[in-house]
Design an enzyme around this catalytic site. Sequence first.
Site, mmCIF file in Angstrom:
data_model
loop_
_atom_site.group_PDB
_atom_site.id
_atom_site.type_symbol
_atom_site.label_atom_id
_atom_site.label_comp_id
_atom_site.label_asym_id
_atom_site.label_seq_id
_atom_site.Cartn_x
_atom_site.Cartn_y
_atom_site.Cartn_z
ATOM 1 N N CYS A 164 31.020 -34.205 -102.677
ATOM 2 C CA CYS A 164 31.788 -35.033 -103.394
ATOM 3 C C CYS A 164 29.824 -36.406 -103.893
ATOM 4 C CB CYS A 164 32.867 -35.513 -104.412
ATOM 5 S SG CYS A 164 32.806 -35.652 -105.531
ATOM 6 N N HIS A 185 36.089 -30.977 -103.228
ATOM 7 C CA HIS A 185 36.640 -32.070 -102.128
ATOM 8 C C HIS A 185 37.864 -31.166 -100.637
ATOM 9 C CE1 HIS A 185 35.884 -36.387 -103.539
ATOM 10 N NE2 HIS A 185 36.713 -35.492 -104.296
ATOM 11 N N GLU A 222 38.341 -32.078 -98.072
ATOM 12 C CA GLU A 222 39.657 -33.288 -97.304
ATOM 13 C C GLU A 222 40.739 -33.479 -97.774
ATOM 14 O OE1 GLU A 222 37.061 -34.192 -99.310
ATOM 15 O OE2 GLU A 222 37.312 -36.539 -99.822
#
Lengths: 270, 978
Positions: free
Chosen positions: A104, A232, A234
């Site tokens: 990002c 994302h 994560e």
Amino acid sequence: MKGPRSGRGVRPRVVVLRTAGTNCDLETVHALQRAGAEAERVHVRRLAERPADLGRYAILVLPGGFTYGDDVAAGRVLAVELRARLGDALGEFVAHGGLVLGVCNGFQVLVRAGLLPGGPAALGPEPQATLAANESNRFECRWVHVSVRGGGSPWLPERDEVWPLPVAHGEGRFLTRGPAVLEALEREGRVAFRYVDERGRPGGYPANPNGSAHHIAGVTDPTGQVLGLMPHPERNVEPWHHPAWTRLGVRAAGEGLALFRRGVAAARSG
Amino acid sequence: MSEVPRAEAPPTVHRVEVVYRDEIPDPRGRAAATLLTEAGLRGLECVRTARLYVLEGASDPDRIARELLVDPVVERHAVDAPCLPEKGPQTRVLTVVRRPGVMDPASASVRRGVHDLGERVEAVRTAWRYYLMGELDDAAERLAIRVLANATVEEVLVGPARVPGSLGQRLPPGRSAARVSLNDLEEDALLGLARGRGLSLDLEEMRAVQQHFLRLGREPTDVELETIAQTWSEHCKHKTFAAPIRYTGPEGRREVVDGIFRTFIVAATRAIAAPWCVSVFEDNAGVVAFDGPWCLSFKVETHNHPSALEPYGGAGTGLGGVIRDTLGTGLGARPIASTDVFCLGPPDLPALEVPPGVLHPRRVLRGVVAGVRDYGNRMGIPTVNGALVFDRRYAANPLVYCGSVGLVPRDRVAKEARSGDLVVAVGGRTGRDGIHGATFSSAALDESSETLSSGAVQIGDPITEKRLADAVLAARDRGLHRSITDCGAGGFSSAVGEMARGLGAEVDLDQAPLKYPGLGPAEVWISEAQERMVLAVPPAALEGLRALCAEEDVEVAVLGRFTDSGRLVLSWHGETVGDLDLAFLHEGMPRPERVARWDAPRRASTGTGEGRTPRPRRPSGEVLLALLSGWDTCSREWVVRQYDHEVQGAAAVRPLVGPWEGPSDAAVLAPLAGSRRGVAIACGLAPRYGDLDPYRMAACSIDEAVRNAVAVGADPARIAILDNFAWGDPSDPATLGALVRAAQACHDVAVGLGTPFISGKDSLNNVYRHEGRATAIPGTLLVSALGVLEDVTRSITMDLKGPGHRLHAVGLTRDEVGGSAWGALEGLEGGEAPAVDAGRARAIYAAVHQAMGQGLVLACHDASEGGLGVALAEMALAGEAGLEVDLGRLPVDGDLDDARRLWSESASRLLLEAAPEAAGALEACLAGLPHADIGATTASGRLVVRGTSGGEVLEAPLEALREAWRTPLGRALEGGSP
């Protein structure tokens, strides 16, 4: 300067770079640790004081956030700082086999610094691509599907896959400086992630949430060691991260963890 | 006082203008064009926008532009020249620039980038330019100025010639400390003094101040007077909630309420005596136990008045302020989630009905959403729960609630400054921003507020606050401070005054770092500049704090020290400008008795069983579509998507759930890495019932908040709640009477449910005055709930999971359509507002939670606004699953027709989806409670409802329901950021 090999081992060492406005550092550290790494948050200011310290790590991660408020343009001010203070060290890091991941805002920084898609040779003030304002002109947070291109990068699985991942950005529209750059990325297989619909086919908004050219969600540099993506990974690590987990059942882990596991495994064996 | 210093020869000023390349569409221009067209601008062909950077003393403006300011892939630029033709019959150019003294966060970032390039620049200012193309006359230009800029914080330079020149701050110099002649003043003059200085003190309070200084035999300084006014403001001291009240209730029953807060709110929490309450009503937020060494904090604030004038800045700083409350809880809590609730005029309010001096509700909504979005997203805190409520009476007084949930270690909850500790300010610099915010927010708005109160409105800088948060949390972990509080309303005066309570403090006001020169001591002391906090630091820890803050790029200033003198002593360049007795400051405020009265409104029947012929009604299918697409029920997706609700990677139940993204009852997070312990965040508010009975309104608000948390799996025995009242003028006995009645319900229902209040806040005087007429908001109580789940993988979402399952209704449906969405749609007057039987509600929630724990519940949703009908539709459309329901089987009280079964909004009801084979075990859980199997999920793709006579009363394809529900808000607001 010592090469990044010194950061390798059973638990490869990862530096998660942070500065004012970085805000996905904690969950990124968590994902890396779940994947078997020894991850450490380091302020860019401290690393800039001793650029050679980069050599102590096997992986550099630029997490998401709004570095310096995304003033001027998302990631721009940190990109200028990296180029000015850590440009040489970054080049050496990649030359020695170090892996780099930008998620990002981290992807935005890598693109604005020139490290993506061109690699260390392209570090400089003339970036070949950009992540422009979303076509909707709005920040949007939603889950999307991305097709992952198998092989070609130590970060990626061996075979093509489709992953659900969340995006959350206002400037994610991948555009290049002229069609030649885009064609080269396609030809060299460096489009690592592409926005698709749930059946794995490219589509318009909202499947492609920002209007990216060729539905591009993430790219690698020519070596494959440097990877950047807008979604994302994560945020899709835990069993309950998938937005439909109450329908699908509790799984062992989210798809995003695979990316960190691949990177960490590559650093371990490399 | 010194003037703003100016260099002899001003440095050169360069302008860099950046535009999108001609072949790249300009999304910001397109959004501006939509707004202008919507505002009624005719003849506009297109809008292009340019970012303007004014660089003072720049070494190489062209290189700075190329390497820092421009994206060569999509943009081009010009130095000291416009990028687009400025002149011509078809072009008008407007340059929107922030007023002097208004925060421009981009300026610091540009300076940093310039420095990294190895170039120089002395000052930077940024602006937006709009090139309007089309047949536009001067009237159109004036309209465009109003739409594109907010006069409160921005000014518009018209035409090509007018560009910002020198960057010298054009601010009047500050006054130095001065004595104020107070002691000889008579009544009128006392009030005149208060009004003239914007002190928001009434006559009795002014008299108390006068008495105090007469006893001392001296006149106060302006700094002292300001300190007292700030400390005694409604905003800080909650005078109304503390005051004794002579209350006359229904049937003329009289009683004296010894303070609403103490009698109803605190008393409820004491009566419940939950062992997991760690800190209540003491700190900046309430704190409850969570998981092992970790506690949760929760605080909700309002920021109504600033948001009415400047929605973007008002909502942004509202969120920023409540996040600082979290950072200032204990020795510092880590913010893990935010909430936002907006009460506004309807988005389709005709322009002619917008009160003078008031922004249109659409503009307010766009602005407050953008404000919360930019502050929350940039801080990296997920905004996970909220609500929107629409009513015409909010048009002039919109309500903006922002909440913040934090995580704090149990051994970092206690805090206490000690004599000898240093008074240390950290974070942003002090400017003239927000002077008189506390006193302004305690007064009513009128049509002149927009121009008079611009000082009270600010723009926040979330990255400064993010740096501050990183530093404060690291300082907490290293044990560098003994106490902390945030600078909110009243600025340093409130923060230091509060921390010094029971101690004393000496403060050198000239030590505060300033944004620009020229502030006087009173201004420094009461400025509400954002992103600042005050720490009590033992002298030995100061160097450690300085080193840490240097690393995080956070400014530290030692303002003074805490003492044991019981006095607050303020100095300015060596001169004492204030010396106040802290006991007087905190306890000297008069506590006059208030008068309150509540009369039940005369109830009109709504028709059932009383011989009145109900008017012909719309068919149920039509009602359902109208309710689903109504402002109060339709999808909030347009808002939710703009907030990052995933950041921090803790989301387990999101605001939108199911394949078709229905409305979740609450959010669930797993905030601790490596732990499955979850936190549920929910809210409830029901202002429409208040017109019938504030008691039931408050009871339903609590019940709804708790029910929403239970619906996602929170343990009903571990739910804490917050009360946030927003009310009208408390000097009106009827308004105050309604408040008393609402507070009584808070006590009764909280005790009944076993859900303690841990924090709360009130915002009064939400009244708009125009031409002698006053419009008050409906008395509004927002209840926020914080629940705990043993294991987030046991959370339940509201989307139906698939065909072949049974649907169970739990709770009793009664003839309670008063204040209902259906009543509003059909124009029904009166009726009963839903009543809460807290004992039964508690039993229902415990039983449902038990069933969830046994894995019997596949989906759960609460029935509230729009009743059973809307709840059924929401579950079906969220899960893309058909549903067939028989109203005849619904547990009801009395003889209810089909319409009332569908649309009554009776409290404490939940709908459960369960597998057929779970029926026995479910029955065991729910035994003794009103419940029934009312239908089944199907693969038909339709919602089918049969009435008591067996025939179909409602039949609709899911696509139609989804379309009606999903689109209205986005359609009304499409057009991008303001």
